[in-house]
Design a protein around this motif. Sequence first.
Motif, PDB file in Angstrom:
ATOM      1  N   GLY A   1       0.792  -1.222   0.000  1.00 14.22           N
ATOM      2  CA  GLY A   1       0.000   0.000   0.000  1.00 14.22           C
ATOM      3  C   GLY A   1       0.823   1.269   0.000  1.00 14.22           C
ATOM      4  N   LYS A   2       2.137   1.143  -0.073  1.00 13.24           N
ATOM      5  CA  LYS A   2       2.990   2.332  -0.087  1.00 13.24           C
ATOM      6  C   LYS A   2       2.980   2.994  -1.460  1.00 13.24           C
ATOM      7  N   GLN A   3       3.040   4.316  -1.455  1.00 13.48           N
ATOM      8  CA  GLN A   3       3.028   5.063  -2.704  1.00 13.48           C
ATOM      9  C   GLN A   3       4.315   4.814  -3.487  1.00 13.48           C
ATOM     10  N   VAL A   4       4.161   4.504  -4.774  1.00 21.92           N
ATOM     11  CA  VAL A   4       5.296   4.315  -5.673  1.00 21.92           C
ATOM     12  C   VAL A   4       5.551   5.583  -6.476  1.00 21.92           C
ATOM     13  N   TRP A   5       4.497   6.146  -7.039  1.00 17.84           N
ATOM     14  CA  TRP A   5       4.603   7.438  -7.719  1.00 17.84           C
ATOM     15  C   TRP A   5       3.258   8.140  -7.701  1.00 17.84           C
ATOM     16  N   GLU A   6       3.289   9.401  -8.008  1.00 12.63           N
ATOM     17  CA  GLU A   6       2.067  10.200  -8.068  1.00 12.63           C
ATOM     18  C   GLU A   6       2.215  11.225  -9.183  1.00 12.63           C
ATOM     19  N   SER A   7       1.181  11.365 -10.010  1.00 12.75           N
ATOM     20  CA  SER A   7       1.216  12.302 -11.131  1.00 12.75           C
ATOM     21  C   SER A   7      -0.021  13.188 -11.099  1.00 12.75           C
ATOM     22  N   THR A   8       0.124  14.377 -11.647  1.00 16.22           N
ATOM     23  CA  THR A   8      -0.978  15.329 -11.708  1.00 16.22           C
ATOM     24  C   THR A   8      -1.745  15.140 -13.003  1.00 16.22           C
ATOM     25  N   VAL A   9      -3.063  14.956 -12.891  1.00 14.61           N
ATOM     26  CA  VAL A   9      -3.937  14.774 -14.050  1.00 14.61           C
ATOM     27  C   VAL A   9      -4.585  16.092 -14.459  1.00 14.61           C
ATOM     28  N   CYS A  10      -4.999  16.882 -13.465  1.00 15.43           N
ATOM     29  CA  CYS A  10      -5.772  18.087 -13.735  1.00 15.43           C
ATOM     30  C   CYS A  10      -5.494  19.110 -12.631  1.00 15.43           C
ATOM     31  N   ASP A  11      -6.235  20.207 -12.635  1.00 16.92           N
ATOM     32  CA  ASP A  11      -6.037  21.286 -11.656  1.00 16.92           C
ATOM     33  C   ASP A  11      -7.348  21.526 -10.922  1.00 16.92           C
ATOM     34  N   TRP A  12      -7.399  21.145  -9.648  1.00 16.98           N
ATOM     35  CA  TRP A  12      -8.651  21.312  -8.903  1.00 16.98           C
ATOM     36  C   TRP A  12      -8.979  22.779  -8.668  1.00 16.98           C
ATOM     37  N   ASN A  13      -7.990  23.653  -8.731  1.00 18.11           N
ATOM     38  CA  ASN A  13      -8.273  25.079  -8.613  1.00 18.11           C
ATOM     39  C   ASN A  13      -9.102  25.593  -9.782  1.00 18.11           C
ATOM     40  N   ASP A  14      -9.053  24.871 -10.898  1.00 18.65           N
ATOM     41  CA  ASP A  14      -9.804  25.265 -12.091  1.00 18.65           C
ATOM     42  C   ASP A  14     -11.216  24.690 -12.092  1.00 18.65           C
ATOM     43  N   GLY A  15     -11.516  23.802 -11.135  1.00 16.96           N
ATOM     44  CA  GLY A  15     -12.832  23.185 -11.055  1.00 16.96           C
ATOM     45  C   GLY A  15     -12.855  21.726 -11.462  1.00 16.96           C
ATOM     46  N   ALA A  16     -11.718  21.182 -11.885  1.00 15.54           N
ATOM     47  CA  ALA A  16     -11.646  19.773 -12.242  1.00 15.54           C
ATOM     48  C   ALA A  16     -11.481  18.912 -10.993  1.00 15.54           C
ATOM     49  N   TYR A  17     -11.937  17.679 -11.065  1.00 21.49           N
ATOM     50  CA  TYR A  17     -11.759  16.717  -9.973  1.00 21.49           C
ATOM     51  C   TYR A  17     -11.950  15.322 -10.554  1.00 21.49           C
ATOM     52  N   ILE A  18     -11.408  14.314  -9.907  1.00 21.05           N
ATOM     53  CA  ILE A  18     -11.475  12.949 -10.435  1.00 21.05           C
ATOM     54  C   ILE A  18     -12.421  12.102  -9.596  1.00 21.05           C
ATOM     55  N   THR A  19     -13.353  11.438 -10.270  1.00 15.84           N
ATOM     56  CA  THR A  19     -14.191  10.422  -9.638  1.00 15.84           C
ATOM     57  C   THR A  19     -14.031   9.074 -10.338  1.00 15.84           C
ATOM     58  N   SER A  20     -13.469   9.057 -11.529  1.00 17.26           N
ATOM     59  CA  SER A  20     -13.414   7.864 -12.370  1.00 17.26           C
ATOM     60  C   SER A  20     -12.414   6.838 -11.871  1.00 17.26           C
ATOM     61  N   ALA A  21     -12.709   5.587 -12.153  1.00 18.75           N
ATOM     62  CA  ALA A  21     -11.698   4.542 -12.037  1.00 18.75           C
ATOM     63  C   ALA A  21     -10.751   4.663 -13.222  1.00 18.75           C
ATOM     64  N   PRO A  22      -9.456   4.474 -13.020  1.00 15.75           N
ATOM     65  CA  PRO A  22      -8.541   4.435 -14.163  1.00 15.75           C
ATOM     66  C   PRO A  22      -8.786   3.171 -14.988  1.00 15.75           C
ATOM     67  N   VAL A  23      -8.282   3.174 -16.218  1.00 17.92           N
ATOM     68  CA  VAL A  23      -8.306   1.993 -17.075  1.00 17.92           C
ATOM     69  C   VAL A  23      -6.863   1.643 -17.421  1.00 17.92           C
ATOM     70  N   ALA A  24      -6.493   0.391 -17.205  1.00 19.45           N
ATOM     71  CA  ALA A  24      -5.134  -0.074 -17.494  1.00 19.45           C
ATOM     72  C   ALA A  24      -5.140  -0.839 -18.810  1.00 19.45           C
ATOM     73  N   VAL A  25      -4.360  -0.346 -19.782  1.00 16.85           N
ATOM     74  CA  VAL A  25      -4.286  -0.967 -21.104  1.00 16.85           C
ATOM     75  C   VAL A  25      -2.833  -0.965 -21.573  1.00 16.85           C
ATOM     76  N   ASN A  26      -2.277  -2.129 -21.802  1.00 18.97           N
ATOM     77  CA  ASN A  26      -0.946  -2.259 -22.406  1.00 18.97           C
ATOM     78  C   ASN A  26       0.115  -1.410 -21.697  1.00 18.97           C
ATOM     79  N   GLY A  27       0.109  -1.436 -20.387  1.00 19.72           N
ATOM     80  CA  GLY A  27       1.112  -0.699 -19.626  1.00 19.72           C
ATOM     81  C   GLY A  27       0.836   0.785 -19.499  1.00 19.72           C
ATOM     82  N   LYS A  28      -0.346   1.222 -19.912  1.00 19.48           N
ATOM     83  CA  LYS A  28      -0.741   2.619 -19.761  1.00 19.48           C
ATOM     84  C   LYS A  28      -1.913   2.710 -18.794  1.00 19.48           C
TER      85      LYS A  28
END
Length: 579
Positions: free
Chosen positions: A159-186
């Motif tokens: 459960g330890k964090q390996v990496w973390e990346s920024t998808v969007c900017d919550w200051n702009d009004g964006a937020y994530i609710t979706s499950a990610p999709v894993a395809v071919n190493g992406k």
Amino acid sequence: MQKLATSAALAAMLLSGTAFAGPLESYKPVTKERMSNPEPENWLMAKGNYAGWSYTPLDQINAKNVKKLKPVWSFATGVTSGHEAPAIINDGVMFVATPYNQVLAIKAATGEQIWRYKREFPEGFSAFHVTNRGVALWGDKVYVGGADCKLTALDAKTGKQVWESTVCDWNDGAYITSAPVAVNGKIIIGPSGGEFGIRGFVKAFDSETGKELWTSYAIPAPGEPGSETWPQDGQWKDAWKIGGGTMWMPGNYDVKNDVLYWGVGNGSPWVGDQRPGDNLYVASSVAMDPETGKIKSHFQYHWNDSWDWAAMNPPTLIDLEKDGQKQPNLISAQRNGYLYRLNHAKDGSKIDFVDARPYVKNNVFKSVDPKTGRPTYNEEATPGTAKERMYCPSIWGGKDWPYEAYNPNTGILYVPFNDNHCMAYAGKVQERVPGQWYAGVEPQDIKVTIEDGFKYIGGIQAIDAATTKEVWRETYPGSWNWGSIMTTASDLIFAGGTNDRMFRAYDGKSGDLLWEFKTNSGIISPPTSFSVDGKQYIAVVSGWGVDAAWVQDLMADRYGWEKNAPQGGTVWVFALGDD
């Protein structure tokens, strides 16, 4: 047997970071081969397989013995709000995402905690929702999107964090609710935020490093294909920059032909006369190249969306027989209240309309072109700036985000639906301020109406995918339906979604109710199934909240329905009794 964490233990666990009951000694990596052909004993992604069927090949639990189903363990998540993530299972380990940036790892057969990860929100953070719709698995990692626009990779053993990346900017009004999709190493994911003037997109990240690989926007920039469907000059010439089309639900994937199918949400602001034109790719399904993110083709369900009828769920991939041959089809029960069937070229380069029919009341479409699927509109049901219009169904649609299910053995599609509800609003011109509401209507001015003399609102429809004819339906006189459906190889379906807190099993062929169990809260998460040591289990997360709770309060005030279901998340796991 129930295993419930104590309040003192929960308080300790909910501190920032990861809490352990002991890391896994071994973990079976999730590979391309396993994702493409999931083992029956596992549930490796949000809808069970890449095609989006929400189907399990397990058949130990059937119509004859399902009445013996009993809870074998439960686990309190320690948080409230709407729990919308399914239990994901790999080799006897269950992963559950919850609201407030939390992921649980649990021994799937016994309910013993392995680890608990929770990351605090940044100072000043705010979002429209803090729910989460699930994790993705790839290799030896677990991937989760945070409401604060972060994509985090966790070590599946610890459960330890390996990496973390920024998808969007919550200051702009964006937020994530979706499950990610894993395809071919992406790892592919997109944010919500259409009501805040976000230009929708999905991004792909390298599963090992978190490096951003590509970004694909749902709203084309000037000069790109589709940009001509947006205003080119005048007052609204920059509408594309803040045009909505957020891609806030996980996509489906054609494994054989390497094509992603993703859903595109509503336009921003809601009122279409503030962004004249068809507005591609709002309210569409798009076919994409997973290697580059390039949009290869599309189908738009309705043009110049003025009803917040987001097409956020991708269509289900089904091969249907025609003239003695199997043909690839896309089928989808859309928020606008129509059930669509589409053909698609194997390489995703073309999507063609086959047919569509209403499965709930729609007073907006005057007709649908039988060749193209393009609707014509009733202007008296089309809101505009300073023009209040009543339309049906309301913003929650014939079906909101909950997943339909498809059984390949019977060819039946199961659709959770809501009918007999409408909405009215008059649009207004609002200044777009980053991070502030920008729907072209104030929330307090939205009027939800219910059809006079309604006998039900929520229900389930069983539909023959080959003919689109209804096989049976279940209706709920005292509840909306907010629940996804799972179907099994033994022709059962499992579903929650109602305000009475019930989890139910139906005969998939007849619609007969075979079993039900009352949980601690309402169920708005998708059910899943798995097996350990040859024993089949059914899992579901109970935890009422978000839109389901808001609408329940409205119905309580107007019609005397029971006030909101109790909140508080709990993972429930069921199996057949020993007898």
